[in-house]
Design an enzyme around this catalytic site. Sequence first.
Site, mmCIF file in Angstrom:
data_model
loop_
_atom_site.group_PDB
_atom_site.id
_atom_site.type_symbol
_atom_site.label_atom_id
_atom_site.label_comp_id
_atom_site.label_asym_id
_atom_site.label_seq_id
_atom_site.Cartn_x
_atom_site.Cartn_y
_atom_site.Cartn_z
ATOM 1 N N ASN A 44 -6.033 4.669 0.364
ATOM 2 C CA ASN A 44 -5.570 4.686 -1.025
ATOM 3 C C ASN A 44 -6.714 4.136 -1.875
ATOM 4 O O ASN A 44 -6.973 2.938 -1.858
ATOM 5 C CB ASN A 44 -4.314 3.813 -1.145
ATOM 6 C CG ASN A 44 -3.858 3.643 -2.579
ATOM 7 O OD1 ASN A 44 -4.365 4.302 -3.487
ATOM 8 N ND2 ASN A 44 -2.881 2.754 -2.779
ATOM 9 N N LYS A 99 -6.893 3.926 -5.007
ATOM 10 C CA LYS A 99 -6.438 3.274 -6.247
ATOM 11 C C LYS A 99 -7.296 3.754 -7.426
ATOM 12 O O LYS A 99 -7.705 4.908 -7.446
ATOM 13 C CB LYS A 99 -6.441 1.745 -6.073
ATOM 14 C CG LYS A 99 -5.661 1.333 -4.806
ATOM 15 C CD LYS A 99 -5.401 -0.126 -4.671
ATOM 16 C CE LYS A 99 -4.607 -0.401 -3.400
ATOM 17 N NZ LYS A 99 -4.256 -1.814 -3.228
ATOM 18 N N HIS A 105 4.326 2.648 -4.630
ATOM 19 C CA HIS A 105 3.386 1.587 -4.269
ATOM 20 C C HIS A 105 3.720 0.322 -5.054
ATOM 21 O O HIS A 105 4.139 0.394 -6.213
ATOM 22 C CB HIS A 105 1.946 2.040 -4.562
ATOM 23 C CG HIS A 105 0.934 1.115 -3.979
ATOM 24 N ND1 HIS A 105 0.584 -0.067 -4.596
ATOM 25 C CD2 HIS A 105 0.240 1.169 -2.824
ATOM 26 C CE1 HIS A 105 -0.313 -0.687 -3.833
ATOM 27 N NE2 HIS A 105 -0.544 0.041 -2.759
ATOM 28 N N GLU A 119 1.959 -1.754 -6.560
ATOM 29 C CA GLU A 119 1.263 -1.886 -7.852
ATOM 30 C C GLU A 119 1.961 -1.060 -8.930
ATOM 31 O O GLU A 119 1.983 -1.450 -10.098
ATOM 32 C CB GLU A 119 -0.218 -1.484 -7.698
ATOM 33 C CG GLU A 119 -0.986 -2.572 -6.955
ATOM 34 C CD GLU A 119 -2.158 -2.074 -6.127
ATOM 35 O OE1 GLU A 119 -2.604 -0.930 -6.321
ATOM 36 O OE2 GLU A 119 -2.616 -2.833 -5.249
ATOM 37 N N GLU A 139 4.228 -2.372 3.161
ATOM 38 C CA GLU A 139 3.090 -3.099 2.603
ATOM 39 C C GLU A 139 3.589 -4.403 1.999
ATOM 40 O O GLU A 139 4.052 -4.413 0.838
ATOM 41 C CB GLU A 139 2.412 -2.271 1.506
ATOM 42 C CG GLU A 139 1.822 -0.970 2.003
ATOM 43 C CD GLU A 139 0.695 -0.475 1.094
ATOM 44 O OE1 GLU A 139 -0.390 -0.242 1.611
ATOM 45 O OE2 GLU A 139 0.909 -0.360 -0.127
ATOM 46 N N GLY A 178 -4.774 -6.675 -0.805
ATOM 47 C CA GLY A 178 -5.980 -7.083 -1.531
ATOM 48 C C GLY A 178 -6.250 -8.573 -1.489
ATOM 49 O O GLY A 178 -7.068 -9.090 -2.244
ATOM 50 N N SER A 199 -4.577 -5.451 3.611
ATOM 51 C CA SER A 199 -5.781 -6.038 4.197
ATOM 52 C C SER A 199 -6.073 -5.551 5.614
ATOM 53 O O SER A 199 -6.496 -6.329 6.470
ATOM 54 C CB SER A 199 -5.709 -7.572 4.142
ATOM 55 O OG SER A 199 -5.629 -8.002 2.793
HETATM 56 P P1 13P Z 1 -5.762 -3.467 0.739
HETATM 57 O O1 13P Z 1 -6.084 -2.742 2.014
HETATM 58 O O2 13P Z 1 -6.916 -3.534 -0.208
HETATM 59 O O3 13P Z 1 -5.111 -4.787 0.995
HETATM 60 O O4 13P Z 1 -4.670 -2.559 -0.033
HETATM 61 C C1 13P Z 1 -3.551 -2.114 0.655
HETATM 62 C C2 13P Z 1 -2.848 -1.115 -0.180
HETATM 63 O O5 13P Z 1 -2.297 -1.442 -1.220
HETATM 64 C C3 13P Z 1 -2.870 0.286 0.251
HETATM 65 O O6 13P Z 1 -1.967 1.058 -0.459
#
Ligand code: 13P
Length: 253
Positions: free
Chosen positions: A11, A13, A97, A99, A169, A175, A215
């Site tokens: 992803n 983003k 997601h 976010e 997740e 992150g 992560s």
């Molecule tokens: P990270 O791998 O940067 O922690 O992000 C995970 C994520 O949100 C994938 O959709």
Amino acid sequence: MSSRTPLIAGNWKMHKTGFQAVEAASQLKRLVEDAADVQVMLAPAFSALFQVAQALKGSNVAVGAQNLHWEKQGAFTGEVSSEMLVEAGCTHVIIGHSERRLFFGETDASVNRKIQAALSAGLIPVFCIGETEAQREAGETFSVLDKQVRDGLKDFVFDDLSGIVVAYEPVWAIGTGKTASREQAQEAHQFIRSLLDTLFGKPFASAVRILYGGSVKPDNVRALMEMPDVDGALVGGASLDPETFSKLVFFNN
Ligand code: 13P
């Protein structure tokens, strides 16, 4: 490890312009061309989807979007429909997601409509769920996951959902560099699979792939993938660099 074909999904983003995305995707395509018994998917920003899909044509890397709107068309400024994604070359779409839930008001009800729209267009939804740190500390992890799954998949029946992918997740692991331990991931995945069994029956629950996200890095992917209910990874930061991402694809080597 499970008997389901693993899916390693990146992803991106809000990273990479079209040119940067094509460069990284083309590099990844070469790096993973010999990958066997694993599926790979990249989700670039909307603006890069078409170019990336063209660059990846004929490769073993699928393209997904990071969101969609549930309506087919209309006066929805700034939104993108399932048909537009299909035409751009997408086969997958990430839905719900954290976010989007946190910053853009995504709810279980909108997630439900988006899953419906994706499935109707023949897109594979990657349905994201997960608890926040405060919810985990309050002992609410399972009740949060229970509600997200029940409401996100409300009014669907087993047949509708074939091909859907679930991504667990935990928000506190995204992150942050704080990965869930493989035991924590397995416990959540097992809970989700047994809930899916209750809701849709065993054939569905035993076939559905549940990805872990938060992560994931080359040094922890193998341990996570060894767990019986972990069927892949949804990767943010470590998917941006093709070399690093390819190490995740070859988690078994
Ligand atoms: P990270 O791998 O940067 O922690 O992000 C995970 C994520 O949100 C994938 O959709």
